[in-house]
Design an enzyme around this catalytic site. Structure first.
Site, PDB file in Angstrom:
ATOM      1  N   GLU A   1      -7.213   0.706  -4.611  1.00  0.00           N
ATOM      2  CA  GLU A   1      -7.431   0.646  -3.030  1.00  0.00           C
ATOM      3  C   GLU A   1      -8.318   0.036  -2.681  1.00  0.00           C
ATOM      4  OE1 GLU A   1      -5.760   4.447  -2.325  1.00  0.00           O
ATOM      5  OE2 GLU A   1      -3.706   3.743  -2.911  1.00  0.00           O
TER       6      GLU A   1
ATOM      7  N   ASP B   1       0.909  -1.224   0.102  1.00  0.00           N
ATOM      8  CA  ASP B   1       0.071   0.085  -0.054  1.00  0.00           C
ATOM      9  C   ASP B   1       0.831   1.156  -0.040  1.00  0.00           C
ATOM     10  OD1 ASP B   1      -1.760   2.077   0.547  1.00  0.00           O
ATOM     11  OD2 ASP B   1      -2.490   1.388   2.410  1.00  0.00           O
TER      12      ASP B   1
ATOM     13  N   ASP C   1     -13.185   5.172   1.098  1.00  0.00           N
ATOM     14  CA  ASP C   1     -11.754   5.275   1.130  1.00  0.00           C
ATOM     15  C   ASP C   1     -10.991   6.729   1.125  1.00  0.00           C
ATOM     16  OD1 ASP C   1      -8.923   4.802   1.284  1.00  0.00           O
ATOM     17  OD2 ASP C   1      -8.845   3.641  -0.171  1.00  0.00           O
TER      18      ASP C   1
ATOM     19  N   LYS D   1       3.120  11.217  -3.365  1.00  0.00           N
ATOM     20  CA  LYS D   1       1.903  10.582  -4.161  1.00  0.00           C
ATOM     21  C   LYS D   1       1.119  11.517  -5.008  1.00  0.00           C
ATOM     22  CE  LYS D   1      -1.608   6.962  -3.668  1.00  0.00           C
ATOM     23  NZ  LYS D   1      -2.011   6.238  -2.524  1.00  0.00           N
TER      24      LYS D   1
END
Lengths: 621, 177
Positions: free
Chosen positions: A184, A25, A206, A87
């Site tokens: 994800e 992850d 999420d 990210k």
């Protein structure tokens, strides 16, 4: 003697050898690595017993690189050399990163990818991500005691093609083979669904550090079918922190130019986290003149600040619900994933929207890595009898530029992948011999409102009157959600194809150059590394074919055909034992051609088998 | 697997408009369990390529059969009655007038006192109209003589109008929220 290494039918080399594969992850704030051991998926800890690796990378003056907690702590003192939340920069262009008000010094380059100037070197976001991946890879290999065959790396479902490609490039820099890029929320659904054995329709909400996804999936008979996904790849917990920073500046009577202060951001994150349990938190802000503002913030005040952001996540929820064709009553549960769903107000508003109490009893930080590890275990071939299958979708429509700056959509959002779509176009002028193809991603009608993924030209169209040529453009999206495009003039067969390397991505030559330049690889290492990669690929091919031959070679091949394949296997095995990269490549190609017909027969046979086996229960269900 | 067979054969269904969605979905999962690229990660390059193509075809087939408009178009195509969007014009004047009215209504919603409320009402009404069209398709495909199939072609055209209208309504909804 090479011949001896070809296994006999029924004796494929080490059939039950457990292959080491991990799920990663790669988060905005924190990253994790997990794997399945003895049937149980677990996240791995570092030497201090921590599961979470802060996604922070610090470049030091001596060329050393720190990753994780040390770098995270150094961020306030050394903001220019410490990259956090990288990210957010993945797959973004120069103009986009300039607007983000970051403390980094971006350098001008010819590359489409922005580079950050640090004391050690100028680095691209892809390389920074690779450092995080390397650190996790090392942790996994130490824990598992061996080399990894590959990794499933998770990405936000709402990541576009450029962001996905950048993630895959980062893995390549880290020396990790990507078994699959996994969305994800889908990973979370796998971990949750399998854990609870809970069939039905699930919503995964999420909210991570920097990205937001919502996916609606149906889980039945081992299949996780994503019905729709939506989100915002630039919205997350970081934005809540920023709201608190802005509030503190306002309260203390300070200028907005301190918005990017890492010290204040860390403080804001602490305040946010404390407000999960506490009703109010003391706050003090030191002004540049040494004086201190002191006050407090209540949860209600924070909720008021945060409401706008939380409501911004409900719009994608609505779109997702609509696209999925699911009614509220059909939803079995809403699963909360990502650290930011700890904020009580998020739970409250999401519960209100879906008219159900969201589930918060799973660890929102670890569930994604766990799900990725479960899929990695299956993909590595450790569970040959597994019924599990993930069917995912593309988050954003893919299209082409047509006359007048308009976008013609070829693959609409929420189409299940893999998918191929073709459309025919024609020439606009008499005698036109070339056509430019502009590939776009997004929902809007105008080219200027969509993300430009790539441009290429189809040349050599025979001169004809306008409208006579027929050009077929085919989009192929693979199971990682990555696009490739082929354009073909049908009367002559003139072909032009590209792997879509996004306009904001690294060119192949740049990747090679950067690998060559990087600290870890001296020039001679580069050759050794390439050879090693080819050898691994050769081993993989040899093993695949030997396993296939052992299973059904006798049933599906004539004696002659079998002899040809065996000969090609010997050639590859010999090449693999040598050190000629090109010879190995060629031998793989030859073997590939020799086994083409066999591969087709195997596919047929296996599909027929599955269909027969399922006929009965299908008509009963 | 013979991919030259048509989508209905691929899914083991009769070539008709009414499909058992449950059987369709179940067969879809079965096919994907056999063909999906995840099943071929460690296979040869060729097998991986075939799997990618076939899984893609199964996905396209499923998308087509699942949606009533796409399914109707496909059925007409199989019967040699291609629905060409650009060359056929709708001759049903009444329908065209109704379309113009609906479009005007949608355009004016923005200025209403409660635009979102009016829009949701408009969309609910649209769904009803769509249902009626689908019902008509069912009946005409069941008869399936020359007149009925021509009727189907016309309804498909009307549905295309309505689908587009629905898209515009959804775009407006996002704007208003």
């Amino acid at each position: 003697m090479a011949l001896l290494q070809i296994s006999e039918p029924g004796q494929s080399a080490a059939p039950h050898q457990h292959r080491l594969a991990v799920g990663i992850d790669l988060g905005t704030t924190n990253s994790l690595v997990a794997s399945v051991r003895s049937g149980v998926a677990e996240t791995f800890v570092d030497r201090d017993g921590e599961h979470l690796l802060p996604s922070a990378v610090r470049y030091l003056v001596d060329g050393q690189i720190e990753v994780g907690q040390f770098a995270h702590q150094a961020a306030p003192q050394d903001p220019q050399n410490t990259i956090v939340s990288v990210k957010r920069l993945m797959g973004r262009g120069h103009a986009e990163v300039q607007q983000m008000h970051l403390p980094y010094e971006f350098v001008d380059t010819d590359s489409a990818v922005p580079r950050i100037h640090t004391v050690a070197a100028d680095v691209s976001p892809v390389e920074v991500s690779a450092e995080i991946l390397k650190s996790l890879k090392q942790r996994a290999e130490e824990t598992l005691g061996g080399e990894l065959v590959g990794a499933v790396i998770t990405v936000p479902a709402y990541f576009d093609d450029a962001q996905r490609q950048a993630t895959k490039d980062a893995a390549r820099f880290a020396g990790l083979k990507v078994l699959r890029l996994l969305n994800e929320p889908t990973a979370a659904a796998v971990a949750y669904g399998l854990d609870r054995g809970s069939e039905g329709v699930h919503v995964i909400y999420d909210l991570g550090g920097g990205t937001f996804d919502v996916s609606i999936l149906r889980f039945s008979r081992g299949v996780f079918e994503v019905l729709a996904t939506a989100g915002d790849s630039a919205l997350g917990g970081d934005d809540f922190d920023q709201l608190i920073v802005d509030w503190m500046l306002q309260q203390a009577g300070l200028d907005n130019d301190r918005r990017g202060s890492r010290t204040l951001q860390h403080q804001a994150r602490d305040i946010k986290e404390q407000l999960t349990d506490a009703e109010q938190v003391e706050v003090s802000v030191e002004r540049p003149d040494g004086s201190v503002w002191q006050g407090e913030v209540t949860r209600d005040e924070f909720n008021q600040l945060a409401d706008g952001l939380i409501r911004k996540t409900l719009l994608p929820c609505r779109r997702c619900l609509r696209d999925s064709g699911i009614e509220l009553e059909e939803i079995k549960d809403v699963v909360m994933v990502g650290g930011s769903t700890r904020v009580p107000r998020v739970r409250e508003l999401v519960g209100e929207f879906f008219q159900t109490q969201p589930l918060v009893d799973i660890d929102p930080d670890r569930v994604v890595a766990i799900g990725a590890a479960i899929q990695a275990d299956v993909l590595a071939g450790n569970k040959p009898d597994s019924e599990m299958l993930l069917l995912d979708v593309i988050p954003l429509s893919l299209g082409l530029e047509t006359m007048g700056g308009l976008v013609e959509k070829l693959v609409p959002r929420n189409t299940t992948i893999p998918v191929a779509r073709a459309q025919e176009f024609t020439t606009f002028k008499d005698g036109q011999t070339a056509m430019s193809v502009h590939v776009l991603q997004g929902e809007r009608e105008l080219v200027s409102d969509c993300r430009s993924l790539a441009r290429f030209e189809l040349r050599g169209i025979p001169p004809m009157v306008a409208g006579a040529a027929r050009i077929r453009v085919t989009f192929q999206v693979d199971a990682d959600g990555l696009l490739s495009v082929v354009a073909e003039e049908l009367s002559t067969g003139v072909k032009s194809s590209i792997e879509v390397k996004p306009a904001y991505g690294l060119a192949e030559s740049e990747i090679e150059q950067m690998l060559r330049d990087s600290f870890d690889y001296a020039k001679e290492d580069m050759v050794a590394r390439n050879l090693r990669e080819q050898q691994v690929e050769a081993d993989r091919v040899l093993e695949a074919i030997n396993a296939a031959l052992a299973a059904d070679g006798e049933a599906l091949l004539s004696t002659d055909e079998r002899a040809n394949i065996d000969a090609a296997l010997v050639v590859l095995q010999q090449a693999r034992n040598g050190d000629q990269i090109q010879a190995i490549k060629r031998a793989i190609e030859v073997l590939d051609q020799t086994t083409a017909e066999y591969a087709a027969r195997r596919m047929d046979a296996s599909v027929q088998k599955v269909l027969k086996g399922h006929k009965l229960d299908e008509f009963q269900s | 697997m013979d991919f030259s067979q048509n989508y209905f054969e691929l899914f083991g269904l009769n070539e008709e408009f009414e499909v058992d969605l449950k059987a369709l979905s179940s067969r879809y999962q079965t096919l994907q369990k056999a063909m999906h690229p995840d099943r071929f990660v460690n296979a040869t390059e060729h097998e991986r390529r075939i799997s990618l193509q076939q899984a893609g075809q199964v996905n396209s087939a499923f998308q087509t059969l699942k949606d009533p408009l796409a399914r109707a178009r496909y059925l007409l195509e199989l019967k040699g009655l291609l629905v060409d969007d650009e060359q056929t014009t709708i001759r049903d004047i009444e329908f065209l007038e109704q379309q113009i009215d609906l479009r005007e209504e949608l355009a004016e919603i923005r200025d209403n006192v409660d635009p979102l409320g009016s829009l949701l009402e408009f969309m609910a009404q649209l769904e009803k109209t769509l249902k009626v069209c689908v019902e008509q398709l069912k009946q005409n495909f069941a008869v399936a003589d020359v007149t009925a199939l021509q009727q189907c072609q016309m309804i498909v055209h009307q549905l295309q109008f309505l689908y587009r209208l629905r898209q515009e309504a959804e775009a407006l909804e996002e704007e208003l929220l």
